[in-house]
Write a protein that holds these residues in place. Structure first.
Motif, PDB file in Angstrom:
ATOM      1  N   ALA A 112      28.580  37.662  39.988  1.00 18.12           N
ATOM      2  CA  ALA A 112      28.765  37.910  41.421  1.00 18.12           C
ATOM      3  C   ALA A 112      30.247  38.026  41.764  1.00 18.12           C
ATOM      4  CB  ALA A 112      28.122  36.792  42.234  1.00 18.12           C
ATOM      5  N   VAL A 113      31.065  37.185  41.130  1.00 17.23           N
ATOM      6  CA  VAL A 113      32.508  37.253  41.354  1.00 17.23           C
ATOM      7  C   VAL A 113      33.054  38.599  40.881  1.00 17.23           C
ATOM      8  CG1 VAL A 113      34.749  36.283  40.679  1.00 17.23           C
ATOM      9  CG2 VAL A 113      32.844  34.763  41.241  1.00 17.23           C
ATOM     10  N   ALA A 114      32.592  39.055  39.725  1.00  8.92           N
ATOM     11  CA  ALA A 114      33.053  40.339  39.187  1.00  8.92           C
ATOM     12  C   ALA A 114      32.690  41.481  40.129  1.00  8.92           C
ATOM     13  CB  ALA A 114      32.452  40.577  37.802  1.00  8.92           C
ATOM     14  N   PHE A 115      31.463  41.488  40.642  1.00  7.80           N
ATOM     15  CA  PHE A 115      31.050  42.539  41.578  1.00  7.80           C
ATOM     16  C   PHE A 115      31.928  42.507  42.832  1.00  7.80           C
ATOM     17  CE2 PHE A 115      28.522  43.821  45.301  1.00  7.80           C
ATOM     18  CZ  PHE A 115      28.223  45.134  44.946  1.00  7.80           C
ATOM     19  N   ALA A 116      32.212  41.301  43.325  1.00 11.70           N
ATOM     20  CA  ALA A 116      33.010  41.163  44.543  1.00 11.70           C
ATOM     21  C   ALA A 116      34.428  41.690  44.347  1.00 11.70           C
ATOM     22  CB  ALA A 116      33.047  39.690  44.970  1.00 11.70           C
ATOM     23  N   VAL A 117      35.074  41.313  43.243  1.00  8.13           N
ATOM     24  CA  VAL A 117      36.461  41.747  43.041  1.00  8.13           C
ATOM     25  C   VAL A 117      36.535  43.257  42.783  1.00  8.13           C
ATOM     26  CG1 VAL A 117      37.186  39.473  42.237  1.00  8.13           C
ATOM     27  CG2 VAL A 117      36.476  41.201  40.562  1.00  8.13           C
ATOM     28  N   PHE A 156      40.055  38.095  36.413  1.00 10.96           N
ATOM     29  CA  PHE A 156      39.299  38.691  37.512  1.00 10.96           C
ATOM     30  C   PHE A 156      40.197  39.475  38.462  1.00 10.96           C
ATOM     31  CE2 PHE A 156      35.939  35.700  36.267  1.00 10.96           C
ATOM     32  CZ  PHE A 156      34.850  36.546  36.321  1.00 10.96           C
ATOM     33  N   LEU A 157      41.403  38.988  38.700  1.00  8.11           N
ATOM     34  CA  LEU A 157      42.342  39.771  39.506  1.00  8.11           C
ATOM     35  C   LEU A 157      42.705  41.061  38.775  1.00  8.11           C
ATOM     36  CD1 LEU A 157      44.675  36.953  40.900  1.00  8.11           C
ATOM     37  CD2 LEU A 157      43.000  38.302  42.174  1.00  8.11           C
ATOM     38  N   GLY A 158      42.737  40.993  37.450  1.00 10.90           N
ATOM     39  CA  GLY A 158      42.965  42.201  36.663  1.00 10.90           C
ATOM     40  C   GLY A 158      41.818  43.189  36.785  1.00 10.90           C
ATOM     41  N   ILE A 159      40.574  42.687  36.802  1.00 14.48           N
ATOM     42  CA  ILE A 159      39.411  43.563  37.005  1.00 14.48           C
ATOM     43  C   ILE A 159      39.509  44.251  38.360  1.00 14.48           C
ATOM     44  CG2 ILE A 159      36.910  43.564  37.368  1.00 14.48           C
ATOM     45  CD1 ILE A 159      36.745  41.308  35.286  1.00 14.48           C
ATOM     46  N   MET A 160      39.952  43.512  39.360  1.00 18.11           N
ATOM     47  CA  MET A 160      40.148  44.090  40.693  1.00 18.11           C
ATOM     48  C   MET A 160      41.158  45.242  40.630  1.00 18.11           C
ATOM     49  SD  MET A 160      41.442  42.109  44.139  1.00 18.11           S
ATOM     50  CE  MET A 160      43.067  41.757  43.426  1.00 18.11           C
ATOM     51  N   GLY A 161      42.244  45.022  39.908  1.00 21.97           N
ATOM     52  CA  GLY A 161      43.239  46.070  39.752  1.00 21.97           C
ATOM     53  C   GLY A 161      42.714  47.264  38.980  1.00 21.97           C
ATOM     54  N   CYS A 162      41.890  47.005  37.991  1.00 20.20           N
ATOM     55  CA  CYS A 162      41.301  48.083  37.202  1.00 20.20           C
ATOM     56  C   CYS A 162      40.406  48.962  38.079  1.00 20.20           C
ATOM     57  CB  CYS A 162      40.503  47.495  36.047  1.00 20.20           C
ATOM     58  SG  CYS A 162      39.893  48.712  34.868  1.00 20.20           S
TER      59      CYS A 162
END
Length: 412
Positions: free
Chosen positions: A309-314, A259-265
């Motif tokens: 929801a976590v994915a949308f937030a990050v 998920f932190l990687g998705i945030m970076g993406c």
């Protein structure tokens, strides 16, 4: 599209130069937090050590960068940016990977301080080399690429750190060996830029370092950095306590890294298109959107009970950070004479990393009052929305204006 270098520089940067500038920039944002997914495991390995001390493994590099950034920036202006960059990448590699071998929590913390000195040098030099190599819309485009590289660094480092942490918490420190590749690339593809002669003659000698105009940018970066760095500090613990996060097994380090990687993406994607945004909107408009993204992201995270929801937030938080970095860097490049860029980039480094370190201090009383990590995220979300208000007002005053340098010709 061929990137046209700044004409007075004798060295002609190539695509390989740009590639390794961007790879170096990957280390700026997440170099200290690459092992964040391993924090819960490190806490288990040192059960008598309080979590507040464990969290310093992530935030101590930021403190070291804040204390040394200005001096390293001055040094790069004096002896050369490439020399400082080479030394900094070497320090980054050695100090970062040392955690694999160290057995004492205090030895780990010392290694993190030294790591911070290396990241400070990387931040100062890469942030000042780009304005020296490139001009006009090309510069805005490359600064967007730099922000994308920072986001991509979050993706690569956090996912790799989470994967390696699944093997052992010590293995997570091996991610820093990526510095060996970057060091070789810097040595082979970069040369010291030569400042235009006009900036060294008596006509230009009265130019001064624009401290007052830069202060607002530095304060903005400090606040944005403090908000953003709540993620690597507390998100792994949030995921560890989220039942839905056990989709990949009981070891949630990989899920956290994903998920932190998705945030970076998300930060990378917005960075790629940043050049177009910068030439259509004033910096105040972009900064208002930045803090709104942070606010939406943290509020959604505080209310999240599902991985969707976590994915949308990050993603929202990643978009906010992807807008913040190039906007501040472009701000600095626009108002700073080139002979002061090392010093100005040092100030960027200090503001960025004081914000990161301050986040670990601010979290302690906030979480004591909020009681849960979810409520802590909600609190920071509300703070972000409040911080957006001054920029919304400023945006109304400068509606329709942009403030980038005069355009230059780009070769096709």
């Amino acid at each position: 599209m061929v990137i046209t270098p700044f004409k007075p520089t004798k060295f002609q940067p190539t695509r390989w130069t740009l590639l390794f500038l961007l790879l170096s920039a990957m280390m700026i944002l997440m170099g200290g937090a690459a092992i964040a997914p391993a924090l819960p495991l490190i806490s288990q390995a040192f059960p008598d050590t309080p979590d507040s001390l464990i969290s310093l493994i992530v935030t101590l590099p930021s403190l070291a960068i804040a204390l040394t950034g200005i001096f390293i920036g001055l040094l790069s202006d004096k002896i050369g940016k490439i020399k400082v960059l080479v030394a900094s990448v070497a320090i980054f590699t050695i100090a970062g990977s040392s955690g694999y071998f160290l057995t004492s929590i205090y030895a780990l913390l010392v290694g993190r301080v030294i790591l911070g000195i290396g990241i400070a040098g990387i931040t100062c030099t890469t942030s000042s080399l780009i304005p020296c190599y490139y001009e006009g819309p090309t510069r805005a485009k490359v600064l967007g690429y730099q922000a994308a590289a920072m986001g991509f660094g979050v993706l690569i480092l956090e996912m790799s750190g989470g994967f390696l942490a699944g093997i052992s918490w010590r293995a997570a420190f091996l991610i820093y060996l990526i510095g060996l590749v970057i060091l070789a690339g810097v040595l082979l593809t970069m040369k010291e830029p030569v400042l235009p002669k006009i900036e060294r003659n008596t006509a230009e000698s009265d130019e001064k370092f624009p401290l007052s105009p830069l202060l607002l940018g530095y304060i903005t970066l400090f606040m944005g950095s403090m908000l953003f760095f709540v993620m690597p500090i507390k998100f792994p613990y949030f995921i560890a306590n989220l039942d839905a996060a056990r989709i990949l097994g009981e070891n949630t380090a990989l899920t956290s890294g994903l998920f932190l990687g998705i945030m970076g993406c998300a930060a990378s994607i917005i960075g790629i298109f940043y050049g177009r945004l910068a030439w259509r909107f004033h910096r105040y408009t972009i900064l208002a959107l930045t803090f709104i993204c942070f606010g939406i992201g943290y509020c959604c995270l505080g209310l999240a009970t599902s991985l969707v929801a976590v994915a949308f937030a990050v993603i929202c938080i990643g978009l906010g950070n992807g807008l913040l970095m190039p906007t501040i860097l472009s701000w600095i490049a626009t108002i700073t004479p080139k002979q002061f860029l090392g010093r100005a980039s040092g100030g960027f480094s200090v503001a960025l990393n004081i914000g990161q370190f301050a986040s670990s201090l601010v979290i302690v009383p906030v979480i004591a009052i909020a009681a849960t990590i979810s409520n802590t995220f909600l609190t920071f979300g509300c703070v972000a929305v409040v911080l957006a208000l001054p920029y919304l007002l400023a945006m109304i005053k400068v509606k329709g204006k942009v403030d980038l340098p005069q355009t230059v010709k780009i070769e096709n």
